[in-house]
Scaffold this active site. Structure first.
Site, short mmCIF file in Angstrom:
data_model
loop_
_atom_site.label_atom_id
_atom_site.label_comp_id
_atom_site.label_asym_id
_atom_site.label_seq_id
_atom_site.Cartn_x
_atom_site.Cartn_y
_atom_site.Cartn_z
N ASN A 14 52.08 28.77 -4.63
CA ASN A 14 50.82 28.30 -4.03
C ASN A 14 50.97 28.09 -2.53
OD1 ASN A 14 48.49 27.83 -5.99
ND2 ASN A 14 50.27 27.08 -7.13
N ASN A 108 44.94 18.50 -4.59
CA ASN A 108 45.94 18.96 -5.55
C ASN A 108 45.40 20.18 -6.29
OD1 ASN A 108 48.26 18.82 -7.36
ND2 ASN A 108 46.88 17.96 -8.90
N HIS A 110 45.66 22.05 -9.90
CA HIS A 110 46.12 21.80 -11.27
C HIS A 110 45.80 23.03 -12.12
CE1 HIS A 110 47.26 19.48 -14.77
NE2 HIS A 110 46.20 20.02 -15.37
C1 GAR Z 1 51.38 25.59 -10.35
O1 GAR Z 1 50.91 26.23 -11.49
C2 GAR Z 1 50.60 24.31 -10.11
O2 GAR Z 1 49.26 24.40 -10.42
C3 GAR Z 1 51.30 23.37 -11.06
O3 GAR Z 1 52.67 23.71 -10.95
C4 GAR Z 1 52.80 25.08 -10.56
C5 GAR Z 1 53.63 25.14 -9.29
O4 GAR Z 1 53.91 26.46 -8.93
N1 GAR Z 1 51.04 22.00 -10.72
C6 GAR Z 1 50.89 21.05 -11.64
O5 GAR Z 1 51.04 21.22 -12.81
C7 GAR Z 1 50.54 19.69 -11.06
N2 GAR Z 1 50.03 18.84 -12.10
P1 GAR Z 1 54.34 26.86 -7.45
O6 GAR Z 1 55.48 25.95 -7.02
O7 GAR Z 1 54.78 28.29 -7.60
O8 GAR Z 1 53.13 26.72 -6.56
#
Ligand code: GAR
Length: 209
Positions: A14, A108, A110
Site C-alpha cells: 500500500n 487507515n 482495511h
Molecule cells: C493490507 O491488506 C492492509 O489492508 C492490511 O494489511 C495488509 C498490509 O499489506 N491492514 C489491516 O489488516 C489493518 N487492520 P501491505 O504491508 O503490503 O500494505
C-alpha cells in the site's frame, strides 16, 4: 502542500501504491515526507529507501509498554509536522493519544467492507480467512478515519471485490489489494490533501470526486 507521514509494519504494497500515485502526479496537494515502521525488518522500509523517502524505525520491542511506544510515534509525527498520517498495513497497537492528537487527520486502509470482518483480531490474512469461512460472495476494502474505536471511524471510500469459487485467503487478499486497496487508498489521500473530505456528526462527506 500537505506533509504525509505513512506508518507501516510489513510488506508495504500500500505504501508502494502511494509512492507510485505520487510519482504519477495523482496525489494532488500532498507529498510523502516520511515513513515510520514499527518493525525493523519490514520490507516497506526498503521501498521508502529505494524511493528516496526519509524513513524511521520505531520498534515496538524497544518500549516497555504501549504508552511509551505511542509517545515515541507521536513525537516523530510532531517533529515531521504531519498534516496527514496514513496507516498502510500498520499492525502495532497504539493508545488513544495518537488519534486525539490528530483528529480526522489519520486514515487507515482495511481489507474488508466495514462493518464486516473488522475490529479486534481482524487484520491482514485473518480478514480474508474469515470472509471465506463465512462464504460471503462480495468483499472489498475500506479507507476510514482512525478513531479510538478499532476500525470504527468515519468511512471515506469503499470498493467491492467478488469472492470466487476456489479462492484461498492469499488469492483473495491479492485480488482485494489490486482491485480495491491500491486504488482507494491513494484516491482518499489525494482527496484529503485537496480538502475534499469533511466529517459531520461522525459521517465523512466526500465532495468533488
Ligand atoms: C493490507 O491488506 C492492509 O489492508 C492490511 O494489511 C495488509 C498490509 O499489506 N491492514 C489491516 O489488516 C489493518 N487492520 P501491505 O504491508 O503490503 O500494505
Amino acid at each position: 502542500m500537505k506533509n504525509i507521514v505513512v506508518l507501516v509494519s510489513g510488506g508495504g504494497t500500500n505504501l508502494q501504491a502511494l509512492i507510485d500515485a505520487e510519482n504519477r502526479g495523482e496525489i494532488v496537494g500532498g507529498k510523502i515526507t516520511c515513513v515510520i515502521s514499527s518493525k525493523p525488518d519490514a520490507y516497506a522500509i526498503r521501498r521508502a529507501e529505494y524511493s528516496g523517502i526519509p524513513h524511521i524505525v520505531i520498534a515496538r520491542e524497544d518500549y516497555p509498554d504501549v504508552h511509551g511506544f505511542s509517545k515515541a510515534v507521536l513525537d516523530a509525527l510532531d517533529k515531521e509536522r504531519a498534516d496527514l498520517v496514513v496507516y498502510a498495513g500498520f499492525m502495532t497497537i497504539v493508545d488513544e493519544t495518537l488519534c486525539q492528537a490528530y483528529p480526522n487527520k489519520m486514515i487507515n486502509v482495511h481489507p474488508s467492507l466495514i462493518p464486516s470482518f473488522c475490529g479486534k483480531g481482524f487484520y491482514g490474512l485473518h480478514v480474508h480467512e474469515a470472509a471465506l469461512e463465512k462464504g460471503v460472495k462480495v468483499t472489498g476494502a475500506t479507507v476510514h478515519f482512525v478513531t479510538e474505536e478499532c476500525d470504527g471511524g468515519p468511512i471515506i471510500l469503499q470498493e467491492a471485490v467478488p469472492v470466487l469459487n476456489g479462492d484461498t485467503p492469499e488469492i483473495l487478499q491479492r485480488r482485494v489489494m489490486e482491485n480495491a486497496e491500491w486504488k482507494i487508498l491513494p484516491k482518499a489521500v489525494s482527496l484529503f490533501c485537496q480538502d475534499k473530505i469533511r466529517v459531520e456528526d461522525g459521517i465523512a462527506i466526500v465532495t468533488g470526486e
